[in-house]
Design a protein around this motif. Structure first.
Motif, PDB file in Angstrom:
ATOM      1  N   MET A   1       1.022  -1.468  -0.086  1.00 34.64           N
ATOM      2  CA  MET A   1      -0.319   0.477  -0.028  1.00 34.64           C
ATOM      3  C   MET A   1       0.821   1.400   0.284  1.00 34.64           C
ATOM      4  O   MET A   1       0.488   2.308  -0.533  1.00 34.64           O
ATOM      5  CB  MET A   1      -0.755  -0.286   1.210  1.00 34.64           C
ATOM      6  CG  MET A   1      -1.920   1.072   1.152  1.00 34.64           C
ATOM      7  SD  MET A   1      -3.653   0.591   0.335  1.00 34.64           S
ATOM      8  CE  MET A   1      -4.371   1.695   0.180  1.00 34.64           C
ATOM      9  N   ASN A   2       2.107   1.164   0.914  1.00 33.63           N
ATOM     10  CA  ASN A   2       2.916   2.058   0.709  1.00 33.63           C
ATOM     11  C   ASN A   2       3.773   2.850  -0.532  1.00 33.63           C
ATOM     12  O   ASN A   2       3.814   3.842  -1.175  1.00 33.63           O
ATOM     13  CB  ASN A   2       4.023   2.024   1.572  1.00 33.63           C
ATOM     14  CG  ASN A   2       3.422   2.153   3.244  1.00 33.63           C
ATOM     15  OD1 ASN A   2       2.514   2.354   3.440  1.00 33.63           O
ATOM     16  ND2 ASN A   2       4.356   1.172   3.590  1.00 33.63           N
ATOM     17  N   GLU A   3       3.522   1.536  -1.569  1.00 31.72           N
ATOM     18  CA  GLU A   3       4.285   2.213  -2.506  1.00 31.72           C
ATOM     19  C   GLU A   3       2.948   2.941  -4.100  1.00 31.72           C
ATOM     20  O   GLU A   3       3.211   3.279  -4.232  1.00 31.72           O
ATOM     21  CB  GLU A   3       4.215   0.466  -3.382  1.00 31.72           C
ATOM     22  CG  GLU A   3       5.455  -0.465  -2.906  1.00 31.72           C
ATOM     23  CD  GLU A   3       6.117  -1.655  -3.191  1.00 31.72           C
ATOM     24  OE1 GLU A   3       5.284  -1.806  -4.717  1.00 31.72           O
ATOM     25  OE2 GLU A   3       6.398  -3.141  -2.772  1.00 31.72           O
ATOM     26  N   LEU A   4       2.193   2.709  -3.286  1.00 28.99           N
ATOM     27  CA  LEU A   4       0.793   2.946  -4.343  1.00 28.99           C
ATOM     28  C   LEU A   4       0.499   4.674  -3.862  1.00 28.99           C
ATOM     29  O   LEU A   4       0.535   5.350  -4.990  1.00 28.99           O
ATOM     30  CB  LEU A   4      -0.404   2.781  -3.674  1.00 28.99           C
ATOM     31  CG  LEU A   4      -1.443   2.807  -5.035  1.00 28.99           C
ATOM     32  CD1 LEU A   4      -1.569   3.153  -6.036  1.00 28.99           C
ATOM     33  CD2 LEU A   4      -2.591   2.316  -4.703  1.00 28.99           C
ATOM     34  N   ASP A   5       0.949   4.823  -2.721  1.00 24.51           N
ATOM     35  CA  ASP A   5       0.830   5.853  -1.803  1.00 24.51           C
ATOM     36  C   ASP A   5       1.776   7.419  -2.207  1.00 24.51           C
ATOM     37  O   ASP A   5       1.920   8.032  -3.223  1.00 24.51           O
ATOM     38  CB  ASP A   5       0.678   6.278  -0.796  1.00 24.51           C
ATOM     39  CG  ASP A   5      -0.490   5.290   0.624  1.00 24.51           C
ATOM     40  OD1 ASP A   5      -1.515   5.993  -0.580  1.00 24.51           O
ATOM     41  OD2 ASP A   5      -0.272   5.256   0.987  1.00 24.51           O
ATOM     42  N   THR A   6       3.431   6.520  -2.888  1.00 24.85           N
ATOM     43  CA  THR A   6       4.686   6.946  -3.448  1.00 24.85           C
ATOM     44  C   THR A   6       4.306   6.916  -4.395  1.00 24.85           C
ATOM     45  O   THR A   6       5.047   7.878  -5.360  1.00 24.85           O
ATOM     46  CB  THR A   6       5.707   5.721  -2.724  1.00 24.85           C
ATOM     47  OG1 THR A   6       5.525   5.830  -1.807  1.00 24.85           O
ATOM     48  CG2 THR A   6       7.343   6.331  -2.915  1.00 24.85           C
ATOM     49  N   VAL A   7       3.544   6.228  -5.428  1.00 23.13           N
ATOM     50  CA  VAL A   7       3.059   6.770  -7.048  1.00 23.13           C
ATOM     51  C   VAL A   7       2.994   7.379  -7.083  1.00 23.13           C
ATOM     52  O   VAL A   7       2.843   7.999  -8.179  1.00 23.13           O
ATOM     53  CB  VAL A   7       2.889   4.802  -7.249  1.00 23.13           C
ATOM     54  CG1 VAL A   7       2.734   5.726  -8.961  1.00 23.13           C
ATOM     55  CG2 VAL A   7       4.266   4.198  -7.568  1.00 23.13           C
ATOM     56  N   LEU A   8       1.361   7.979  -6.498  1.00 20.32           N
ATOM     57  CA  LEU A   8       0.366   8.568  -6.691  1.00 20.32           C
ATOM     58  C   LEU A   8       1.396  10.380  -5.888  1.00 20.32           C
ATOM     59  O   LEU A   8       0.609  11.200  -6.453  1.00 20.32           O
ATOM     60  CB  LEU A   8      -0.421   8.404  -5.783  1.00 20.32           C
ATOM     61  CG  LEU A   8      -1.782   7.486  -6.171  1.00 20.32           C
ATOM     62  CD1 LEU A   8      -2.734   7.013  -5.535  1.00 20.32           C
ATOM     63  CD2 LEU A   8      -1.450   7.480  -7.418  1.00 20.32           C
ATOM     64  N   MET A   9       2.057  10.592  -4.955  1.00 19.24           N
ATOM     65  CA  MET A   9       2.903  11.334  -4.470  1.00 19.24           C
ATOM     66  C   MET A   9       3.935  11.532  -6.042  1.00 19.24           C
ATOM     67  O   MET A   9       3.390  12.770  -6.171  1.00 19.24           O
ATOM     68  CB  MET A   9       3.648  10.860  -3.541  1.00 19.24           C
ATOM     69  CG  MET A   9       3.983  12.193  -2.832  1.00 19.24           C
ATOM     70  SD  MET A   9       4.759  12.354  -0.996  1.00 19.24           S
ATOM     71  CE  MET A   9       3.081  11.144  -0.058  1.00 19.24           C
ATOM     72  N   ARG A  10       4.510  10.871  -6.036  1.00 19.58           N
ATOM     73  CA  ARG A  10       5.488  10.961  -7.347  1.00 19.58           C
ATOM     74  C   ARG A  10       4.224  12.055  -8.830  1.00 19.58           C
ATOM     75  O   ARG A  10       4.842  12.719  -9.260  1.00 19.58           O
ATOM     76  CB  ARG A  10       5.908   9.578  -7.754  1.00 19.58           C
ATOM     77  CG  ARG A  10       7.472  10.152  -7.272  1.00 19.58           C
ATOM     78  CD  ARG A  10       8.693   8.758  -7.807  1.00 19.58           C
ATOM     79  NE  ARG A  10       8.612   7.976  -6.471  1.00 19.58           N
ATOM     80  CZ  ARG A  10       8.793   6.860  -7.071  1.00 19.58           C
ATOM     81  NH1 ARG A  10       9.122   6.435  -8.235  1.00 19.58           N
ATOM     82  NH2 ARG A  10       9.279   5.779  -6.406  1.00 19.58           N
ATOM     83  N   LEU A  11       3.314  11.012  -9.026  1.00 17.65           N
ATOM     84  CA  LEU A  11       2.853  11.385  -9.590  1.00 17.65           C
ATOM     85  C   LEU A  11       1.074  12.949  -9.727  1.00 17.65           C
ATOM     86  O   LEU A  11       1.781  13.691 -10.657  1.00 17.65           O
ATOM     87  CB  LEU A  11       1.495  10.410 -10.470  1.00 17.65           C
ATOM     88  CG  LEU A  11       0.259  10.850 -11.659  1.00 17.65           C
ATOM     89  CD1 LEU A  11       1.066  10.791 -13.177  1.00 17.65           C
ATOM     90  CD2 LEU A  11      -0.792   9.570 -11.594  1.00 17.65           C
ATOM     91  N   ALA A  12       1.766  13.095  -8.277  1.00 18.54           N
ATOM     92  CA  ALA A  12       0.704  15.043  -8.135  1.00 18.54           C
ATOM     93  C   ALA A  12       1.997  15.903  -7.977  1.00 18.54           C
ATOM     94  O   ALA A  12       1.555  16.924  -8.664  1.00 18.54           O
ATOM     95  CB  ALA A  12       0.447  14.905  -7.172  1.00 18.54           C
ATOM     96  N   GLN A  13       3.715  15.390  -8.713  1.00 23.51           N
ATOM     97  CA  GLN A  13       4.116  16.242  -8.149  1.00 23.51           C
ATOM     98  C   GLN A  13       4.899  16.590  -9.759  1.00 23.51           C
ATOM     99  O   GLN A  13       5.721  17.840 -10.186  1.00 23.51           O
ATOM    100  CB  GLN A  13       5.630  16.248  -7.250  1.00 23.51           C
ATOM    101  CG  GLN A  13       4.594  15.993  -5.973  1.00 23.51           C
ATOM    102  CD  GLN A  13       5.631  15.573  -4.719  1.00 23.51           C
ATOM    103  OE1 GLN A  13       6.878  15.184  -4.925  1.00 23.51           O
ATOM    104  NE2 GLN A  13       5.200  15.728  -3.379  1.00 23.51           N
ATOM    105  N   ALA A  14       4.454  15.570 -10.326  1.00 25.32           N
ATOM    106  CA  ALA A  14       5.041  15.596 -12.025  1.00 25.32           C
ATOM    107  C   ALA A  14       4.461  17.119 -12.957  1.00 25.32           C
ATOM    108  O   ALA A  14       3.502  17.411 -12.619  1.00 25.32           O
ATOM    109  CB  ALA A  14       5.267  14.092 -12.691  1.00 25.32           C
ATOM    110  N   PRO A  15       5.196  17.328 -13.957  1.00 23.12           N
ATOM    111  CA  PRO A  15       4.917  18.517 -14.104  1.00 23.12           C
ATOM    112  C   PRO A  15       4.193  17.988 -15.034  1.00 23.12           C
ATOM    113  O   PRO A  15       4.047  17.207 -15.622  1.00 23.12           O
ATOM    114  CB  PRO A  15       6.218  19.828 -15.121  1.00 23.12           C
ATOM    115  CG  PRO A  15       7.220  18.449 -14.698  1.00 23.12           C
ATOM    116  CD  PRO A  15       7.016  17.438 -13.744  1.00 23.12           C
ATOM    117  N   LEU A  16       3.081  18.845 -15.498  1.00 22.77           N
ATOM    118  CA  LEU A  16       1.982  18.940 -16.442  1.00 22.77           C
ATOM    119  C   LEU A  16       2.575  18.346 -18.077  1.00 22.77           C
ATOM    120  O   LEU A  16       3.427  19.439 -18.077  1.00 22.77           O
ATOM    121  CB  LEU A  16       1.321  19.412 -16.621  1.00 22.77           C
ATOM    122  CG  LEU A  16       0.590  20.044 -15.218  1.00 22.77           C
ATOM    123  CD1 LEU A  16      -0.518  21.372 -15.562  1.00 22.77           C
ATOM    124  CD2 LEU A  16      -0.399  18.785 -15.851  1.00 22.77           C
TER     125      LEU A  16
END
Length: 89
Positions: A1-16
């Motif tokens: 579950m922690n991996e999913l949170d990490t991936v989603l956080m990286r996606l949110a911080q990625a530039p458009l």
């Protein structure tokens, strides 16, 4: 579950993506093209109405009475068929 949170956080911080800024023009062009498709719907409705009217007219005036000549269109019924054994033809 922690991996999913990490991936989603990286996606949110990625530039458009660069293409995302030009998406509005494409959407507005498709909305404008919707007026053309509405005109096509009128032609489609007229075609369907004409086909329905021809079908009703054709069904209301049969050329001759339909009759079944044989129940075995592919050949004679076998004497060992279930229909013959149960008292059919």
């Amino acid at each position: 579950m922690n991996e999913l949170d990490t991936v989603l956080m990286r996606l949110a911080q990625a530039p458009l993506p660069a293409g995302l800024t030009a998406i509005d023009e494409g959407v507005l062009a498709r909305v404008a093209a919707g007026a053309v498709s509405r005109a096509r719907r009128g032609v489609g409705f007229a075609t369907i109405s004409a086909a329905l009217a021809m079908g009703i007219a054709g069904a209301s005036m049969p050329s001759r009475e339909a009759s079944a000549t044989s129940l075995a269109p592919l050949g004679p019924i076998s004497p060992l068929s279930p229909a013959a054994l149960l008292g059919g033809e």
